[in-house]
Design a protein around this motif. Sequence first.
Motif, short mmCIF file in Angstrom:
data_model
loop_
_atom_site.label_atom_id
_atom_site.label_comp_id
_atom_site.label_asym_id
_atom_site.label_seq_id
_atom_site.Cartn_x
_atom_site.Cartn_y
_atom_site.Cartn_z
N LEU A 11 0.82 -1.10 0.05
CA LEU A 11 0.12 0.14 0.10
C LEU A 11 1.00 1.29 0.08
O LEU A 11 1.74 1.43 0.92
N PRO A 12 0.67 1.99 -0.86
CA PRO A 12 1.63 3.30 -1.04
C PRO A 12 1.89 4.36 -0.01
O PRO A 12 2.79 4.74 0.19
N ARG A 13 0.59 4.40 0.70
CA ARG A 13 0.73 5.57 1.67
C ARG A 13 1.49 4.99 3.07
O ARG A 13 2.22 6.05 3.51
N CYS A 14 1.17 3.83 3.31
CA CYS A 14 1.82 3.23 4.72
C CYS A 14 2.94 2.35 4.40
O CYS A 14 3.64 2.11 5.22
N GLY A 15 3.16 1.82 3.21
CA GLY A 15 4.47 1.23 2.73
C GLY A 15 4.32 -0.43 3.23
O GLY A 15 5.43 -1.01 3.54
N VAL A 16 3.04 -0.83 3.60
CA VAL A 16 3.23 -2.23 4.27
C VAL A 16 2.06 -2.91 3.28
O VAL A 16 1.30 -2.44 2.37
N ARG A 17 2.15 -4.19 3.46
CA ARG A 17 1.45 -5.15 2.61
C ARG A 17 -0.08 -5.28 2.88
O ARG A 17 -0.23 -4.95 4.14
N VAL A 18 -0.81 -5.63 1.85
CA VAL A 18 -2.40 -5.74 2.42
C VAL A 18 -2.67 -6.46 3.44
O VAL A 18 -3.37 -6.03 4.51
N ARG A 19 -2.11 -7.66 3.46
CA ARG A 19 -2.56 -8.50 4.47
C ARG A 19 -1.80 -8.19 5.97
O ARG A 19 -2.38 -8.50 6.86
N GLU A 20 -0.81 -7.37 5.82
CA GLU A 20 -0.26 -6.93 7.15
C GLU A 20 -1.19 -5.80 7.61
O GLU A 20 -1.35 -5.58 8.92
N ARG A 21 -1.65 -4.80 6.68
CA ARG A 21 -2.63 -3.74 7.19
C ARG A 21 -3.88 -4.36 7.72
O ARG A 21 -4.29 -3.81 8.61
N LEU A 22 -4.39 -5.49 6.91
CA LEU A 22 -5.43 -5.94 7.51
C LEU A 22 -5.44 -6.56 8.91
O LEU A 22 -6.31 -6.37 9.84
N ALA A 23 -4.05 -7.12 9.09
CA ALA A 23 -3.74 -7.81 10.45
C ALA A 23 -3.68 -6.53 11.44
O ALA A 23 -4.11 -6.77 12.62
N ALA A 24 -3.31 -5.45 10.95
CA ALA A 24 -3.21 -4.48 12.09
C ALA A 24 -4.46 -3.90 12.43
O ALA A 24 -4.71 -3.21 13.49
N LEU A 25 -5.48 -4.08 11.63
CA LEU A 25 -6.73 -3.61 11.67
C LEU A 25 -7.51 -4.60 12.73
O LEU A 25 -8.61 -4.47 12.93
N GLY A 26 -6.84 -5.77 12.82
CA GLY A 26 -7.63 -6.81 13.88
C GLY A 26 -8.15 -7.69 13.21
O GLY A 26 -8.93 -8.57 13.74
N VAL A 27 -7.89 -7.96 11.90
CA VAL A 27 -8.65 -8.78 10.96
C VAL A 27 -7.60 -9.85 10.37
O VAL A 27 -6.70 -9.52 9.54
N PRO A 28 -7.86 -11.22 10.72
CA PRO A 28 -7.02 -12.18 10.14
C PRO A 28 -7.10 -12.27 8.59
O PRO A 28 -8.04 -11.93 8.03
N HIS A 29 -6.13 -12.58 7.72
CA HIS A 29 -5.89 -12.68 6.61
C HIS A 29 -6.43 -14.17 6.16
O HIS A 29 -5.76 -15.20 5.75
N GLU A 30 -7.73 -14.39 6.43
CA GLU A 30 -8.43 -15.51 6.06
C GLU A 30 -10.04 -15.05 5.33
O GLU A 30 -10.66 -14.44 5.77
N PRO A 31 -10.06 -15.57 4.21
CA PRO A 31 -11.26 -15.05 3.24
C PRO A 31 -12.37 -15.56 4.34
O PRO A 31 -12.43 -16.76 4.76
N THR A 32 -13.39 -14.51 4.23
CA THR A 32 -14.67 -14.86 5.14
C THR A 32 -15.66 -14.70 3.92
O THR A 32 -16.56 -13.56 4.36
N PRO A 33 -15.98 -15.52 3.01
CA PRO A 33 -16.94 -14.98 2.01
C PRO A 33 -18.26 -15.10 2.50
O PRO A 33 -18.65 -15.80 3.35
N ALA A 34 -19.21 -14.25 1.77
CA ALA A 34 -20.50 -14.56 2.11
C ALA A 34 -21.06 -15.63 1.69
O ALA A 34 -20.73 -16.20 0.67
N ALA A 35 -22.30 -16.07 2.23
CA ALA A 35 -22.95 -17.38 1.99
C ALA A 35 -23.61 -17.15 0.82
O ALA A 35 -24.17 -16.03 0.55
N PRO A 36 -23.73 -18.10 -0.16
CA PRO A 36 -24.48 -17.96 -1.41
C PRO A 36 -26.16 -17.49 -1.19
O PRO A 36 -26.61 -17.83 -0.17
#
Length: 180
Positions: free
Chosen positions: A155-180
């Motif tokens: 990510l250009p503004r903070c210089g970290v990877r998407v998965r790392e930023r997501l983890a910093a927000l308290g969300v694990p990098h595991e897909p949580t797709p919606a049910a069909p």
Amino acid sequence: MTTARANDAPQRSGAAKRAFVALGANVGPRRATLEWALRALDASEGVRVVARSSWHRTAPVGGPVGQPAFLNGAAELETSRTPHDLLALMLELEVRTGRLRTRATQDGPRSLDLDLLLFADHIVDDARLELPHPRLEERAFVLAPLAEIAPDLVLPRCGVRVRERLAALGVPHEPTPAAP
């Protein structure tokens, strides 16, 4: 959506560039509208959808109390369009689903919401477009689908990877797709 088309000739800005788009909807036939938007983008001259996330069910952020949950996703595009031209296409698709962008509807329910998140290494800040998207790094509902298709994207503004930023927000990098 990785099929190539014979009419994928570059237009306007020359060689294809990589862009990322967030998709969301919380009124009407959400899933059908989001799938239609991906097909419409892919069928547009100078645009090819090369990757897409699953759909994630998320609570609305801001706006009127009691609005329905969103389905959100992300897509990676290859495009020979300019950033402003791609944005114009995206806004046209929103209008075709009945979306009206006004100050009064800014945080309200949406038939279709398409946000241009990143466009190659372009930095744009004008009255019509801001790139990278100004709230990209704050929004788990955008980062979670993006992490499915580009977890190591920096990510250009903070210089970290998407998965790392997501983890910093308290969300694990595991897909949580919606049910069909």
